[in-house]
Design a protein around this motif. Structure first.
Motif, short mmCIF file in Angstrom:
data_model
loop_
_atom_site.label_atom_id
_atom_site.label_comp_id
_atom_site.label_asym_id
_atom_site.label_seq_id
_atom_site.Cartn_x
_atom_site.Cartn_y
_atom_site.Cartn_z
N ILE A 1 0.84 -1.21 0.00
CA ILE A 1 0.00 0.00 0.00
C ILE A 1 0.88 1.26 0.00
CG2 ILE A 1 -1.65 1.36 1.35
CD1 ILE A 1 -2.82 -1.43 2.24
N LEU A 2 1.88 1.20 0.89
CA LEU A 2 2.83 2.32 1.00
C LEU A 2 3.51 2.59 -0.33
CD1 LEU A 2 4.86 2.10 4.34
CD2 LEU A 2 3.64 4.08 3.44
N LEU A 3 4.02 1.52 -0.91
CA LEU A 3 4.72 1.60 -2.19
C LEU A 3 3.81 2.16 -3.27
CD1 LEU A 3 7.68 0.73 -2.61
CD2 LEU A 3 6.82 -1.27 -3.80
N GLY A 4 2.58 1.68 -3.23
CA GLY A 4 1.59 2.12 -4.22
C GLY A 4 1.34 3.62 -4.14
N THR A 5 1.11 4.08 -2.90
CA THR A 5 0.84 5.53 -2.71
C THR A 5 2.06 6.36 -3.10
OG1 THR A 5 1.38 5.15 -0.40
CG2 THR A 5 -0.95 5.42 -0.94
N PHE A 6 3.25 5.83 -2.80
CA PHE A 6 4.49 6.54 -3.14
C PHE A 6 4.58 6.75 -4.65
CE2 PHE A 6 8.93 6.12 -4.52
CZ PHE A 6 9.46 7.32 -3.98
N TYR A 7 4.34 5.66 -5.38
CA TYR A 7 4.44 5.76 -6.83
C TYR A 7 3.36 6.68 -7.42
CZ TYR A 7 8.22 2.47 -7.58
OH TYR A 7 9.45 1.89 -7.62
N TYR A 8 2.19 6.62 -6.84
CA TYR A 8 1.08 7.48 -7.30
C TYR A 8 1.42 8.95 -7.11
CZ TYR A 8 -3.52 9.66 -7.26
OH TYR A 8 -4.58 10.49 -7.49
N LEU A 9 1.95 9.26 -5.92
CA LEU A 9 2.32 10.64 -5.62
C LEU A 9 3.45 11.12 -6.53
CD1 LEU A 9 2.13 10.48 -1.73
CD2 LEU A 9 0.67 11.87 -3.20
N ARG A 10 4.40 10.21 -6.74
CA ARG A 10 5.53 10.52 -7.63
C ARG A 10 5.04 10.83 -9.04
NH1 ARG A 10 8.72 6.88 -10.38
NH2 ARG A 10 10.81 7.62 -10.98
N HIS A 11 4.14 9.98 -9.48
CA HIS A 11 3.55 10.17 -10.82
C HIS A 11 2.86 11.51 -10.91
CE1 HIS A 11 1.56 9.10 -14.55
NE2 HIS A 11 0.40 9.43 -14.00
N ARG A 12 2.09 11.83 -9.89
CA ARG A 12 1.35 13.09 -9.88
C ARG A 12 2.34 14.26 -9.87
NH1 ARG A 12 -3.98 13.59 -8.06
NH2 ARG A 12 -3.61 15.80 -8.47
N PHE A 13 3.34 14.14 -9.07
CA PHE A 13 4.37 15.19 -8.94
C PHE A 13 5.08 15.45 -10.28
CE2 PHE A 13 8.76 16.44 -7.78
CZ PHE A 13 8.49 17.64 -7.13
N LEU A 14 5.46 14.29 -10.90
CA LEU A 14 6.17 14.40 -12.19
C LEU A 14 5.24 15.06 -13.24
CD1 LEU A 14 8.04 10.97 -12.19
CD2 LEU A 14 9.10 13.23 -12.12
N THR A 15 4.00 14.63 -13.24
CA THR A 15 3.08 15.18 -14.26
C THR A 15 2.87 16.69 -14.00
OG1 THR A 15 1.28 14.33 -12.90
CG2 THR A 15 1.86 13.08 -14.87
N ILE A 16 2.82 17.06 -12.74
CA ILE A 16 2.62 18.49 -12.40
C ILE A 16 3.83 19.29 -12.92
CG2 ILE A 16 2.57 20.14 -10.50
CD1 ILE A 16 0.81 18.03 -8.98
N ILE A 17 5.03 18.75 -12.66
CA ILE A 17 6.24 19.44 -13.10
C ILE A 17 6.26 19.61 -14.61
CG2 ILE A 17 8.76 19.29 -13.31
CD1 ILE A 17 8.76 17.86 -10.58
N SER A 18 6.00 18.40 -15.26
CA SER A 18 6.02 18.46 -16.73
C SER A 18 4.72 19.16 -17.17
CB SER A 18 6.13 17.07 -17.33
OG SER A 18 5.01 16.29 -16.91
#
Lengths: 99, 145
Positions: free
Chosen positions: B128-145
């Motif tokens: 679950i932790l790993l999943g949320t981490f990757y989701y947040l990372r994805h969101r962060f990267l998309t926001i940046i790009s």
């Protein structure tokens, strides 16, 4: 008691005891007791190949209840005295029964 | 039994009525020839396997079954002892093994089960932790790009 006394007269003589399980042991009569248990010394098993277990035994105790025959030397047995004693014993037993 | 007193505390060979050969130290006896043997073993003589030895520990043999009691001469017995093969069955070892508390094995099973349960919980939590981490990372990267 008769045969107990009889055996006591044979102490020191060489006898062969044949047991109910067919084992025959020859030895010198060392002692006997009221149950006619026999103690033999310097024993020798008659059929050594068939019964190798007694190799390490020189003196043994034989339970009276497992004896089938006791082979005695004919010269050492006074048959007439034995017969007289047997008759006396029979007479005493009859008297005891009547009483 | 005065006749047997001579064999007291000596190594004796007992021939039972059923033909068994038992060797041991005579430590107890009574009028009816009941005997107690210490450190006893059964010797089995066979033409195929020579002499085999089955250790028995302390045994009480009932007088009815006793046929012959022989005093063992140590020098003569040495030959048999040399020929005797390895102990095939040691009753003392078997008895000791059976005394191991069965609870011990149950405990290990229980602990393993709980370990598995807790492991499953842990992995679930980690996933679950790993999943949320990757989701947040994805969101962060998309926001940046």
């Amino acid at each position: 008691m008769l045969f107990y006394s009889f055996y006591k007269t044979l102490v020191g003589k060489e006898i062969t005891v044949e047991l109910k399980n067919d084992l025959a042991i020859t030895g010198y009569l060392q002692s006997v007791d009221q149950f006619l248990n026999i103690k033999l010394r310097d024993i020798r098993v008659e059929e050594e190949q068939k019964y190798p277990y007694m190799l390490s035994v020189k003196n043994c105790f034989i339970r009276g209840s497992v004896v089938r025959y006791v082979h005695l030397p004919a010269d050492d047995v006074d048959v007439d005295t034995l017969q007289d004693h047997a008759r006396l014993e029979a007479r005493e037993q009859k008297k005891a029964q009547q009483q | 039994m005065s006749l047997l007193e001579q064999f007291f505390k000596k190594q004796v060979l007992v021939l039972t009525a059923d033909g068994r050969n038992i060797v041991g130290t005579l430590i107890g006896l009574d009028q009816t020839t009941n005997i107690i043997l210490e450190k006893c073993h059964e010797r089995i003589y066979s033409p195929d396997e020579g002499v085999t030895k089955y250790n028995l520990g302390i045994h009480l043999i009932k007088g009815d079954d006793v046929a012959v009691i022989g005093e063992i001469d140590q020098e003569l017995d040495a030959i048999v002892v040399v020929v005797m093969t390895i102990d095939k069955f040691d009753i003392e070892k078997k008895a000791a093994a059976s005394l191991d508390p069965p609870k011990q094995t149950d405990m290990t099973a229980v602990t393993v089960k709980t370990a598995i349960k807790s492991f499953n919980k842990c992995t679930l939590f980690a996933l679950i932790l790993l999943g949320t981490f990757y989701y947040l990372r994805h969101r962060f990267l998309t926001i940046i790009s």
